[in-house]
Design an enzyme around this catalytic site. Sequence first.
Site, mmCIF file in Angstrom:
data_model
loop_
_atom_site.group_PDB
_atom_site.id
_atom_site.type_symbol
_atom_site.label_atom_id
_atom_site.label_comp_id
_atom_site.label_asym_id
_atom_site.label_seq_id
_atom_site.Cartn_x
_atom_site.Cartn_y
_atom_site.Cartn_z
ATOM 1 N N SER A 130 0.791 -1.235 0.000
ATOM 2 C CA SER A 130 0.000 0.000 0.000
ATOM 3 C C SER A 130 0.820 1.280 0.000
ATOM 4 C CB SER A 130 -0.961 0.005 1.192
ATOM 5 O OG SER A 130 -2.021 -0.912 0.956
ATOM 6 N N LYS A 167 -0.030 3.603 -2.734
ATOM 7 C CA LYS A 167 -1.068 4.635 -2.670
ATOM 8 C C LYS A 167 -0.477 6.044 -2.589
ATOM 9 C CE LYS A 167 -4.657 1.736 -0.528
ATOM 10 N NZ LYS A 167 -3.969 0.448 -0.303
ATOM 11 N N SER A 188 -6.166 3.275 4.427
ATOM 12 C CA SER A 188 -5.601 2.522 3.303
ATOM 13 C C SER A 188 -6.680 1.828 2.485
ATOM 14 C CB SER A 188 -4.574 1.492 3.805
ATOM 15 O OG SER A 188 -3.697 1.097 2.771
ATOM 16 N N LYS A 224 3.155 5.879 5.604
ATOM 17 C CA LYS A 224 2.234 4.920 5.007
ATOM 18 C C LYS A 224 2.660 3.489 5.283
ATOM 19 C CE LYS A 224 -1.430 3.849 2.839
ATOM 20 N NZ LYS A 224 -1.515 2.671 3.724
#
Length: 422
Positions: A96, A99, A163, A263
Amino acid sequence: MTSTRPSARVYRRRRIVVFSALAVVLALLTGAGVYSANALGAPVPSAAPEVADPAPVAAAPQQLVLPGFGGWAIGAVGFDGLLASGNEQTPMAMASITKVITALTVLSEHPIPPGEGGPDVEYTEDDVDIYWDMAAQGGSVAPVEAGATLTLKESLEALLIPSGNNYGISISNWAFGSEAALVEKANAWLAANGLANTHVVDSSGMSDDNVGTPADMVALGEIALGEPTIAAIVASKSVEIPELGTLTNSNKLLGTHGVDGMKTGTTDDAANLLFTADYAVGASSVTVVGVLLGGETHEIIDAAIVAMLDSVAPGFHEVAPLEANQVLAEYDTPWGDTARARASSGATVVVWNDTPVDVEVHADAVSLADRGDEVGTAVVRAGSEEITVPLVLDASLSDPGAWWRLTNPGALDDAGAQSGSE
């Protein structure tokens, strides 16, 4: 036959002697006048500086606690290269963290002014279908409601904070028409920003073919910090969005050990974290950016990152190699004037670990100068950082006057020779 009288001959002889003597005196006076004029108008010799170079300053190396697994790297904003790393050039699944790339790509074409929410994004039944499809695949999701209208910032909050994989696709469809179009834009964005070892195949990181190197991830984190919307979102522990409720950040380290972003990433095989942290150092602060990829669980990588950060933070320190008015050179003229060249201001640098701090003094030779005149520079160097501080005189070096000039012909001759050779 007429003869000259003796008295007339004597007169002529005396007249010749007198005029001859006058000629000699005039010649001497003329020579003295020329010498005096030359001496009084000649340049005076320069005084060479006696330079005092401060000794380099270097702290003892800081002992770091480093991860013994995965791929990792840690750097700091404004500091060249990486502070420490392991397997930093090995491409690994980002999960992720992808992202962040999606958000930066969208904002590159749909920017949000600071403090604003940006354009509206309308959500439909198609977005609800995307939600259920992502949930069925076991991906992380964020709630969505058909008929809801969110700002782009709120949509990015749903993408980055909990997320939400589904928001990666929905935002891609809104911004570029399809997820495939987003992927094409994202890879072009990566190339344009020098992240040559990073590649994406979707908007969320679901595929293990979304890969990047730890070195690229540190650079990505620094770029993301430069985007105010993203920097604010990833630092939020939670947000309240009326249409969605409370969204809680998946980064459990937020607010601890200086961590203020960025993140998480989770695959079936590994846990990742792209992280940022801020530390006060003297009168300023340092922003650390790092990543750890390929940990067994988030608990394991969080513990490793905490240990690393707690050992990295003390490695930053403030050094003041120059003080205002510090004497860096002295002048002593042949006619007895003295002056000192002082630093016009102090200089302070923040350095990492045992990076040496050096001061290089460049002082000019000076003949005549006034108090406060600039006579050189002191250059402070710490790694790639460079600070230049002017040097100024604390006293005047005045003309030595007529008597000294007339009684020191050798010094004036040397000064003239130097002047003519320049």
